[in-house]
Motif scaffolding. Sequence first.
Motif, PDB file in Angstrom:
ATOM      1  N   ASN B   1       0.830  -1.208   0.000  1.00  0.00           N
ATOM      2  CA  ASN B   1       0.000   0.000   0.000  1.00  0.00           C
ATOM      3  C   ASN B   1       0.858   1.249   0.000  1.00  0.00           C
ATOM      4  O   ASN B   1       1.817   1.347   0.745  1.00  0.00           O
ATOM      5  N   ALA B   2       0.496   2.223  -0.836  1.00  0.00           N
ATOM      6  CA  ALA B   2       1.242   3.469  -0.878  1.00  0.00           C
ATOM      7  C   ALA B   2       0.806   4.392   0.251  1.00  0.00           C
ATOM      8  O   ALA B   2       1.510   5.322   0.594  1.00  0.00           O
ATOM      9  N   GLY B   3      -0.393   4.170   0.817  1.00  0.00           N
ATOM     10  CA  GLY B   3      -0.882   5.037   1.868  1.00  0.00           C
ATOM     11  C   GLY B   3      -1.508   6.284   1.270  1.00  0.00           C
ATOM     12  O   GLY B   3      -2.380   6.201   0.425  1.00  0.00           O
ATOM     13  N   VAL B   4      -1.026   7.443   1.697  1.00  0.00           N
ATOM     14  CA  VAL B   4      -1.511   8.725   1.185  1.00  0.00           C
ATOM     15  C   VAL B   4      -0.407   9.362   0.345  1.00  0.00           C
ATOM     16  O   VAL B   4       0.716   9.526   0.833  1.00  0.00           O
ATOM     17  N   THR B   5      -0.732   9.686  -0.884  1.00  0.00           N
ATOM     18  CA  THR B   5       0.236  10.336  -1.756  1.00  0.00           C
ATOM     19  C   THR B   5      -0.268  11.712  -2.163  1.00  0.00           C
ATOM     20  O   THR B   5      -1.484  11.939  -2.255  1.00  0.00           O
ATOM     21  N   GLN B   6       0.663  12.613  -2.417  1.00  0.00           N
ATOM     22  CA  GLN B   6       0.325  13.970  -2.818  1.00  0.00           C
ATOM     23  C   GLN B   6       1.166  14.368  -4.019  1.00  0.00           C
ATOM     24  O   GLN B   6       2.358  14.066  -4.083  1.00  0.00           O
ATOM     25  N   THR B   7       0.545  15.066  -4.963  1.00  0.00           N
ATOM     26  CA  THR B   7       1.276  15.651  -6.080  1.00  0.00           C
ATOM     27  C   THR B   7       0.803  17.073  -6.306  1.00  0.00           C
ATOM     28  O   THR B   7      -0.388  17.374  -6.159  1.00  0.00           O
ATOM     29  N   PRO B   8       1.718  18.003  -6.661  1.00  0.00           N
ATOM     30  CA  PRO B   8       3.163  17.806  -6.721  1.00  0.00           C
ATOM     31  C   PRO B   8       3.800  17.900  -5.338  1.00  0.00           C
ATOM     32  O   PRO B   8       3.125  18.187  -4.367  1.00  0.00           O
ATOM     33  N   LYS B   9       5.087  17.690  -5.244  1.00  0.00           N
ATOM     34  CA  LYS B   9       5.806  17.839  -3.985  1.00  0.00           C
ATOM     35  C   LYS B   9       6.212  19.283  -3.750  1.00  0.00           C
ATOM     36  O   LYS B   9       6.260  19.755  -2.608  1.00  0.00           O
ATOM     37  N   PHE B  10       6.532  19.980  -4.808  1.00  0.00           N
ATOM     38  CA  PHE B  10       6.941  21.384  -4.718  1.00  0.00           C
ATOM     39  C   PHE B  10       6.279  22.151  -5.863  1.00  0.00           C
ATOM     40  O   PHE B  10       6.055  21.594  -6.931  1.00  0.00           O
ATOM     41  N   ARG B  11       5.994  23.436  -5.602  1.00  0.00           N
ATOM     42  CA  ARG B  11       5.456  24.259  -6.681  1.00  0.00           C
ATOM     43  C   ARG B  11       5.693  25.714  -6.342  1.00  0.00           C
ATOM     44  O   ARG B  11       5.565  26.127  -5.180  1.00  0.00           O
ATOM     45  N   VAL B  12       6.050  26.491  -7.361  1.00  0.00           N
ATOM     46  CA  VAL B  12       6.193  27.941  -7.221  1.00  0.00           C
ATOM     47  C   VAL B  12       5.179  28.588  -8.161  1.00  0.00           C
ATOM     48  O   VAL B  12       5.155  28.264  -9.359  1.00  0.00           O
ATOM     49  N   LEU B  13       4.375  29.473  -7.636  1.00  0.00           N
ATOM     50  CA  LEU B  13       3.354  30.161  -8.426  1.00  0.00           C
ATOM     51  C   LEU B  13       3.581  31.660  -8.372  1.00  0.00           C
ATOM     52  O   LEU B  13       4.182  32.172  -7.421  1.00  0.00           O
ATOM     53  N   LYS B  14       3.059  32.354  -9.361  1.00  0.00           N
ATOM     54  CA  LYS B  14       3.016  33.810  -9.313  1.00  0.00           C
ATOM     55  C   LYS B  14       1.632  34.213  -8.804  1.00  0.00           C
ATOM     56  O   LYS B  14       0.638  33.497  -9.013  1.00  0.00           O
ATOM     57  N   THR B  15       1.569  35.349  -8.168  1.00  0.00           N
ATOM     58  CA  THR B  15       0.291  35.857  -7.671  1.00  0.00           C
ATOM     59  C   THR B  15      -0.741  35.871  -8.787  1.00  0.00           C
ATOM     60  O   THR B  15      -0.461  36.353  -9.902  1.00  0.00           O
ATOM     61  N   GLY B  16      -1.920  35.340  -8.494  1.00  0.00           N
ATOM     62  CA  GLY B  16      -3.000  35.325  -9.468  1.00  0.00           C
ATOM     63  C   GLY B  16      -3.117  34.022 -10.258  1.00  0.00           C
ATOM     64  O   GLY B  16      -4.157  33.757 -10.870  1.00  0.00           O
ATOM     65  N   GLN B  17      -2.075  33.209 -10.244  1.00  0.00           N
ATOM     66  CA  GLN B  17      -2.144  31.933 -10.956  1.00  0.00           C
ATOM     67  C   GLN B  17      -3.011  30.948 -10.189  1.00  0.00           C
ATOM     68  O   GLN B  17      -3.249  31.104  -8.987  1.00  0.00           O
ATOM     69  N   SER B  18      -3.451  29.922 -10.901  1.00  0.00           N
ATOM     70  CA  SER B  18      -4.266  28.894 -10.256  1.00  0.00           C
ATOM     71  C   SER B  18      -3.542  27.555 -10.319  1.00  0.00           C
ATOM     72  O   SER B  18      -2.648  27.359 -11.147  1.00  0.00           O
ATOM     73  N   MET B  19      -3.915  26.673  -9.413  1.00  0.00           N
ATOM     74  CA  MET B  19      -3.362  25.331  -9.456  1.00  0.00           C
ATOM     75  C   MET B  19      -4.238  24.387  -8.648  1.00  0.00           C
ATOM     76  O   MET B  19      -5.078  24.818  -7.846  1.00  0.00           O
ATOM     77  N   THR B  20      -4.036  23.093  -8.878  1.00  0.00           N
ATOM     78  CA  THR B  20      -4.750  22.055  -8.144  1.00  0.00           C
ATOM     79  C   THR B  20      -3.761  21.096  -7.520  1.00  0.00           C
ATOM     80  O   THR B  20      -2.838  20.622  -8.196  1.00  0.00           O
TER      81      THR B  20
END
Lengths: 111, 116
Positions: B1-20
């Motif tokens: 079992n992998a358990g709980v996984t999250q993606t991405p591990k790191f992210r840099v955004l500019k103000t106003g950008q969106s992401m999931t």
Amino acid sequence: GQQVMQIPQYQHVQEGEDFTTYCNSSTTLSNIQWYKQRPGGHPVFLIQLVKSGEVKKQKRLTFQFGEAKKNSSLHITATQTTDVGTYFCAGRKTSGSRLTFGEGTQLTVNP
Amino acid sequence: NAGVTQTPKFRVLKTGQSMTLLCAQDMNHEYMYWYRQDPGMGLRLIHYSVGEGTTAKGEVPDGYNVSRLKKQNFLLGLESAAPSQTSVYFCASSNLRASGITDTQYFGPGTRLTVL
């Protein structure tokens, strides 16, 4: 709303010394959980206390739940460098409701 | 079992950008949670879900949206990122015992988000 306060925020000890962190709630808790987070890691569950006055031990770690179910403590005897990390308590006001985490106590152990 | 996984591990955004941010668990847990962790403030609950198709607000929901279309996945969206959303985001999952006491929470490895 429900608040869970944890003290101290930071604790520095020499290896071999004891360590205690305290958790206090503004309201009576249904149960309380303790988690440990190593530096750069994620919280990992240690234990859950449910009964008033309950005491549980895990090797050098002793967990207590107060008689009024409003406070709890974690005591580590003879700390080791592997005990380094942040210890969080998390309380639940009623069965099934979400957890409220304390701010955590960051423990550093000098070898 | 992998358990709980999250993606991405790191992210840099500019103000106003969106992401999931995506969280996945393979333990068949009913409950899933999104927390943010900031220095000296512990873990603060953003949103949570008690089952597929349901979501609820936590302690600090403003600026975030979530969806739980499948039992194993819980998505956290930032529609218009702000510097105040710079944080470490943790997903967690748990089950509900027959006694009514929620079981322990299993955490993912976290996503480190920086908003410039």
